[in-house]
Motif scaffolding. Structure first.
Motif, PDB file in Angstrom:
ATOM      1  N   ARG A 284       5.140 -20.207 -41.704  1.00 29.11           N
ATOM      2  CA  ARG A 284       4.510 -20.480 -42.990  1.00 29.11           C
ATOM      3  C   ARG A 284       5.530 -21.044 -43.993  1.00 29.11           C
ATOM      4  NH1 ARG A 284       0.438 -16.010 -45.188  1.00 29.11           N
ATOM      5  NH2 ARG A 284       0.121 -17.763 -46.595  1.00 29.11           N
ATOM      6  N   ALA A 285       6.721 -20.465 -44.008  1.00 24.73           N
ATOM      7  CA  ALA A 285       7.749 -20.930 -44.944  1.00 24.73           C
ATOM      8  C   ALA A 285       8.173 -22.362 -44.642  1.00 24.73           C
ATOM      9  CB  ALA A 285       8.953 -19.997 -44.897  1.00 24.73           C
ATOM     10  N   LEU A 286       8.194 -22.719 -43.362  1.00 25.55           N
ATOM     11  CA  LEU A 286       8.587 -24.069 -42.956  1.00 25.55           C
ATOM     12  C   LEU A 286       7.412 -25.040 -42.957  1.00 25.55           C
ATOM     13  CD1 LEU A 286      10.917 -23.017 -39.994  1.00 25.55           C
ATOM     14  CD2 LEU A 286      11.640 -24.010 -42.173  1.00 25.55           C
ATOM     15  N   ASN A 287       6.225 -24.518 -43.300  1.00 20.71           N
ATOM     16  CA  ASN A 287       5.006 -25.338 -43.406  1.00 20.71           C
ATOM     17  C   ASN A 287       4.701 -26.082 -42.110  1.00 20.71           C
ATOM     18  OD1 ASN A 287       2.742 -26.223 -44.809  1.00 20.71           O
ATOM     19  ND2 ASN A 287       3.762 -28.063 -45.576  1.00 20.71           N
ATOM     20  N   TRP A 288       4.818 -25.393 -40.994  1.00 17.91           N
ATOM     21  CA  TRP A 288       4.525 -26.027 -39.711  1.00 17.91           C
ATOM     22  C   TRP A 288       3.040 -26.348 -39.554  1.00 17.91           C
ATOM     23  CZ3 TRP A 288       7.971 -23.115 -35.586  1.00 17.91           C
ATOM     24  CH2 TRP A 288       9.307 -23.502 -35.796  1.00 17.91           C
ATOM     25  N   ARG A 289       2.207 -25.696 -40.344  1.00 19.74           N
ATOM     26  CA  ARG A 289       0.775 -26.007 -40.264  1.00 19.74           C
ATOM     27  C   ARG A 289       0.511 -27.458 -40.658  1.00 19.74           C
ATOM     28  NH1 ARG A 289      -4.088 -22.565 -43.228  1.00 19.74           N
ATOM     29  NH2 ARG A 289      -5.836 -23.818 -42.419  1.00 19.74           N
ATOM     30  N   ALA A 290       1.310 -27.968 -41.580  1.00 16.68           N
ATOM     31  CA  ALA A 290       1.131 -29.346 -42.032  1.00 16.68           C
ATOM     32  C   ALA A 290       1.731 -30.352 -41.059  1.00 16.68           C
ATOM     33  CB  ALA A 290       1.760 -29.531 -43.411  1.00 16.68           C
ATOM     34  N   GLY A 291       2.599 -29.880 -40.190  1.00 16.32           N
ATOM     35  CA  GLY A 291       3.210 -30.781 -39.223  1.00 16.32           C
ATOM     36  C   GLY A 291       4.306 -30.085 -38.444  1.00 16.32           C
ATOM     37  N   MET A 292       4.083 -29.877 -37.162  1.00 14.31           N
ATOM     38  CA  MET A 292       5.092 -29.242 -36.328  1.00 14.31           C
ATOM     39  C   MET A 292       6.271 -30.179 -36.104  1.00 14.31           C
ATOM     40  SD  MET A 292       4.518 -26.134 -35.118  1.00 14.31           S
ATOM     41  CE  MET A 292       5.349 -26.091 -33.538  1.00 14.31           C
ATOM     42  N   PRO A 293       7.477 -29.639 -36.041  1.00 20.32           N
ATOM     43  CA  PRO A 293       8.628 -30.490 -35.723  1.00 20.32           C
ATOM     44  C   PRO A 293       8.537 -30.989 -34.290  1.00 20.32           C
ATOM     45  CG  PRO A 293       9.258 -28.179 -35.683  1.00 20.32           C
ATOM     46  CD  PRO A 293       7.859 -28.229 -36.235  1.00 20.32           C
ATOM     47  N   THR A 294       9.160 -32.106 -34.016  1.00 22.29           N
ATOM     48  CA  THR A 294       9.156 -32.653 -32.656  1.00 22.29           C
ATOM     49  C   THR A 294       9.799 -31.686 -31.675  1.00 22.29           C
ATOM     50  OG1 THR A 294       9.287 -34.890 -33.548  1.00 22.29           O
ATOM     51  CG2 THR A 294       9.876 -34.606 -31.236  1.00 22.29           C
ATOM     52  N   ASN A 295      10.819 -30.994 -32.134  1.00 25.19           N
ATOM     53  CA  ASN A 295      11.540 -30.061 -31.273  1.00 25.19           C
ATOM     54  C   ASN A 295      11.940 -28.853 -32.109  1.00 25.19           C
ATOM     55  OD1 ASN A 295      12.929 -28.868 -29.204  1.00 25.19           O
ATOM     56  ND2 ASN A 295      14.372 -30.547 -28.883  1.00 25.19           N
ATOM     57  N   ALA A 296      11.573 -27.674 -31.678  1.00 22.79           N
ATOM     58  CA  ALA A 296      11.942 -26.435 -32.370  1.00 22.79           C
ATOM     59  C   ALA A 296      12.550 -25.475 -31.358  1.00 22.79           C
ATOM     60  CB  ALA A 296      10.733 -25.801 -33.041  1.00 22.79           C
ATOM     61  N   LEU A 297      13.698 -24.913 -31.711  1.00 19.58           N
ATOM     62  CA  LEU A 297      14.412 -24.005 -30.806  1.00 19.58           C
ATOM     63  C   LEU A 297      14.573 -22.633 -31.444  1.00 19.58           C
ATOM     64  CD1 LEU A 297      17.358 -26.384 -29.830  1.00 19.58           C
ATOM     65  CD2 LEU A 297      15.161 -26.160 -28.670  1.00 19.58           C
ATOM     66  N   LEU A 298      14.392 -21.598 -30.654  1.00 14.58           N
ATOM     67  CA  LEU A 298      14.714 -20.237 -31.062  1.00 14.58           C
ATOM     68  C   LEU A 298      15.886 -19.784 -30.197  1.00 14.58           C
ATOM     69  CD1 LEU A 298      11.173 -18.590 -31.388  1.00 14.58           C
ATOM     70  CD2 LEU A 298      12.523 -19.758 -33.130  1.00 14.58           C
ATOM     71  N   ILE A 299      17.022 -19.522 -30.831  1.00 14.67           N
ATOM     72  CA  ILE A 299      18.233 -19.134 -30.109  1.00 14.67           C
ATOM     73  C   ILE A 299      18.587 -17.699 -30.476  1.00 14.67           C
ATOM     74  CG2 ILE A 299      20.681 -19.618 -29.764  1.00 14.67           C
ATOM     75  CD1 ILE A 299      20.124 -22.522 -30.395  1.00 14.67           C
ATOM     76  N   SER A 300      18.596 -16.830 -29.485  1.00 13.63           N
ATOM     77  CA  SER A 300      18.820 -15.404 -29.735  1.00 13.63           C
ATOM     78  C   SER A 300      20.144 -14.901 -29.194  1.00 13.63           C
ATOM     79  CB  SER A 300      17.670 -14.581 -29.134  1.00 13.63           C
ATOM     80  OG  SER A 300      16.440 -14.961 -29.712  1.00 13.63           O
ATOM     81  N   GLY A 301      21.069 -15.814 -28.919  1.00 12.64           N
ATOM     82  CA  GLY A 301      22.385 -15.413 -28.428  1.00 12.64           C
ATOM     83  C   GLY A 301      22.950 -16.477 -27.515  1.00 12.64           C
ATOM     84  N   PRO A 302      24.144 -16.278 -26.985  1.00  9.65           N
ATOM     85  CA  PRO A 302      24.718 -17.246 -26.042  1.00  9.65           C
ATOM     86  C   PRO A 302      23.892 -17.289 -24.763  1.00  9.65           C
ATOM     87  CG  PRO A 302      26.046 -15.254 -26.127  1.00  9.65           C
ATOM     88  CD  PRO A 302      25.037 -15.139 -27.226  1.00  9.65           C
ATOM     89  N   SER A 303      24.055 -18.365 -24.009  1.00  5.96           N
ATOM     90  CA  SER A 303      23.332 -18.512 -22.755  1.00  5.96           C
ATOM     91  C   SER A 303      23.727 -17.404 -21.779  1.00  5.96           C
ATOM     92  CB  SER A 303      23.654 -19.874 -22.134  1.00  5.96           C
ATOM     93  OG  SER A 303      23.166 -19.952 -20.808  1.00  5.96           O
TER      94      SER A 303
END
Length: 223
Positions: A177-196
């Protein structure tokens, strides 16, 4: 008519004569269990990320370039990949000009096909920005683009990430909601929760198998 057009046409006609179901989505189901007082969000994020071997440092908008230079020196990293067209890339480049002992900066400013070997074999560390973080899961949010491609956070063994404290959200729903993805999703979105990390082979946990083995987060506290 192409195969794609036929499929889309079939899908459109399949809805003929139907009625939309009422939207009875209850947002409290995905927010209330994962909501924290504002002063606890950073602590929650740190707890979860440090539990999976993420290194976190607190700094501010002015001092982070000097802190980054010190961290690179301590880790004996002599080269850093940056995105020169980003605000943080420009700020770091300006700071580096006044430090003769700073590691070399390398710009991601051309197609990867032109320097693939150098990227995969001679780039020990990179710096990227973030668009926020999620306290509930201990995750950074990245939205790679043409200035800061996905490979910057994937290929170098050490990934440094900048995070503004004010962009730490309670949960994924509130971040969206804060990033307003409802109005337009980014082409690429990543969730990183630590090193590989992976434990696919003999159930032995190994770091760096599919990406950076070290993740270092610099949290920029608000003035």
């Amino acid at each position: 008519m192409s195969a794609k057009a036929r499929i889309l046409d079939k899908l459109r006609h399949s809805l003929a004569g139907t009625e939309a179901l009422p939207d009875d989505f209850d947002e409290t189901l995905v927010t209330e269990p994962w909501r924290y007082p504002p002063e606890q969000r950073m602590a929650r994020l740190r707890e979860l990320m440090e539990a999976v071997r993420t290194e976190i440092h607190l700094t501010d908008q002015t001092r982070w370039p000097a802190l980054l230079a010190d961290l690179l020196a301590k880790k004996q990293l002599t080269r850093l990949l940056i995105a020169p067209r980003t605000d943080h890339g420009r700020q770091l480049s300006e700071h580096w000009q006044h430090r003769s002992d700073a590691p070399a900066l390398h710009a991601y400013d051309r197609p990867v096909e032109e320097w693939k070997h150098e990227l995969f074999h001679d780039t020990p560390a990179s710096l990227t920005g973030t668009v926020g973080a999620i306290a509930a899961t201990g995750s950074l949010i990245l939205c790679p683009d043409r200035h800061e491609p996905r490979l910057m956070s994937l290929v170098p063994p050490v990934h440094f990430a900048l995070l503004r404290a004010s962009t730490i959200h309670d949960n994924l729903y509130e971040a969206q909601r804060a990033l307003n993805w409802r109005a337009g999703m980014p082409t690429n979105a990543l969730l990183i929760s630590g090193p590989s990390k992976t434990a696919d082979i003999e159930q032995v946990l190994a770091y760096g198998a599919h990406g950076p083995k070290d993740l270092v987060v610099l949290i920029l506290e608000d003035a």
